[in-house]
Write an enzyme that holds these catalytic residues in place. Sequence first.
Site, mmCIF file in Angstrom:
data_model
loop_
_atom_site.group_PDB
_atom_site.id
_atom_site.type_symbol
_atom_site.label_atom_id
_atom_site.label_comp_id
_atom_site.label_asym_id
_atom_site.label_seq_id
_atom_site.Cartn_x
_atom_site.Cartn_y
_atom_site.Cartn_z
ATOM 1 N N HIS A 282 -3.001 -12.446 1.689
ATOM 2 C CA HIS A 282 -3.007 -12.478 3.151
ATOM 3 C C HIS A 282 -3.663 -13.606 3.777
ATOM 4 O O HIS A 282 -4.520 -13.487 4.851
ATOM 5 C CB HIS A 282 -3.020 -11.283 3.942
ATOM 6 N N ASP B 246 -8.660 -4.963 -2.873
ATOM 7 C CA ASP B 246 -8.086 -5.304 -1.412
ATOM 8 C C ASP B 246 -8.310 -4.085 -0.620
ATOM 9 O O ASP B 246 -8.180 -2.775 -1.084
ATOM 10 C CB ASP B 246 -6.448 -5.451 -1.779
ATOM 11 N N ASN C 173 -6.329 1.019 -2.977
ATOM 12 C CA ASN C 173 -7.487 1.577 -1.937
ATOM 13 C C ASN C 173 -6.708 3.117 -1.870
ATOM 14 O O ASN C 173 -6.299 3.368 -0.587
ATOM 15 C CB ASN C 173 -7.445 0.645 -0.762
ATOM 16 N N ASP D 138 2.136 -7.056 2.632
ATOM 17 C CA ASP D 138 1.032 -6.078 2.948
ATOM 18 C C ASP D 138 1.393 -5.157 3.806
ATOM 19 O O ASP D 138 0.784 -4.623 4.755
ATOM 20 C CB ASP D 138 0.027 -7.051 3.887
ATOM 21 N N ASN E 110 -5.474 -6.468 9.316
ATOM 22 C CA ASN E 110 -6.502 -7.216 8.630
ATOM 23 C C ASN E 110 -6.065 -7.936 7.551
ATOM 24 O O ASN E 110 -5.511 -7.631 6.621
ATOM 25 C CB ASN E 110 -7.659 -6.175 8.564
ATOM 26 N N HIS F 5 0.689 -1.101 0.161
ATOM 27 C CA HIS F 5 0.081 -0.068 0.123
ATOM 28 C C HIS F 5 1.010 1.150 -0.067
ATOM 29 O O HIS F 5 1.401 1.402 0.998
ATOM 30 C CB HIS F 5 -0.801 -0.113 1.213
#
EC number: 3.5.2.3
Length: 428
Positions: A232, A152, A94, A305, A278, A62
Amino acid sequence: MATIFKRVRLLNEQGELIQTDIKVAGGRIVQIAHDLHAEADDEVIDVDGQFVAPGFVDVHVHLREPGGEHKETIATGTLAAAKGGFTTIAAMPNTKPVPDTKQHMEWLVNRIRETAHVRVLPYASITVRQAGKQLVDFVALKEAGAFAFTDDGVGVQSARIMYEAMQQAAALDMPIVAHCEDETLTYKGCVHDGSFAKRYGLSGIPSVCESVHIARDVLLAEATGCHYHVCHISTKQSVRIVREAKQAGIRVTAEVTPHHLLLCDEDIPTLDANFKMNPPLRTKEDQQALIEGLLDGTIDFIATDHAPHTKEEKSEGMVLAPFGIVGLETAFPLLYTHFVEKGICTLKQLVDWLSKKPAETFRIDGGELKVGAKADFVVIDLHTEQAIDPNTFVSKGKNTPFAGWTCKGWPTMTIVAGKIVWQKGRGE
């Protein structure tokens, strides 16, 4: 002009460390041999016997840009990747705005070209604004540079939407990458529905929240022929479903994070939101199932992640703080120290899980050290011990549960297309 990296130690096909030299020209590896001769205009870099691995490939990062630059930017996130030995990463969608149109994707591709320190493959979302209601234009986004499709950060709640997405992705021979979470089963939880949740009276997220989505999507992948990739993975039930799907010949792959391999909910010491991610940290039994699944090939590779947040956001407490931790700068040292050094896996297995396997799974040009390959590799000190200190991270995010852990296996130099993009002690 070429560059020769002298006295490197790399793994042969048998998993043995051998000392040799690597010659790079035109962004590619052109020769691997002992005692390579340097021409007058060649640059020579003495690696002094350090370990050299293929540049790591992380398909789950991310970067937060656009819209979340207070957490991370493409520039800071890719520098963190370089520091961690990652030469290719895939950026999750995202962001604000979401890369859900040709225009948004073209902007992102240009921004990556302008500011990234390593190779970045941009995901497009599956649905408009990741809202789960309307599919994006798959063809236009592929043409604009999309690497794959994912929502995601949230799960695709509608089976019909996911079915139609897989049909379109299969027609384009592109993967659907899934964050597996049934929102009707999250119970607005912040940790796993286990011992820690009970101890502190917190609402817990049950394992079935993830596994029920994977079971649904496996059947949809079978029906459509789509390559379906599980993000994940975190539960023993999920591992069982993926294992059975592979045995049935369904095109399913899966990744696991370092934190789910190294921690379980029993390891959360206090209401520290640096342990909030998460999917959440699950049980010891789940953790062991993940390790076994990785070792037997049910789980294909490791992805970080990497999810940076500000200190202020993570200070809001376990219930209110956002999910996610950073991982690019610590993945290899943690896994080398706690998996390779403890005999859980070999050095070759770990390197493959971080490079060759993700590259093969997503047909990425990379992940190997051989003549003709891209000159993307990382130099690693396997011996010096160092404690993880978030204050030394180049990522804007300092949110890690591993602060203070002492590790070996720290990258000292990262090379992309034959050029040094990060070096220990230079510009830190």
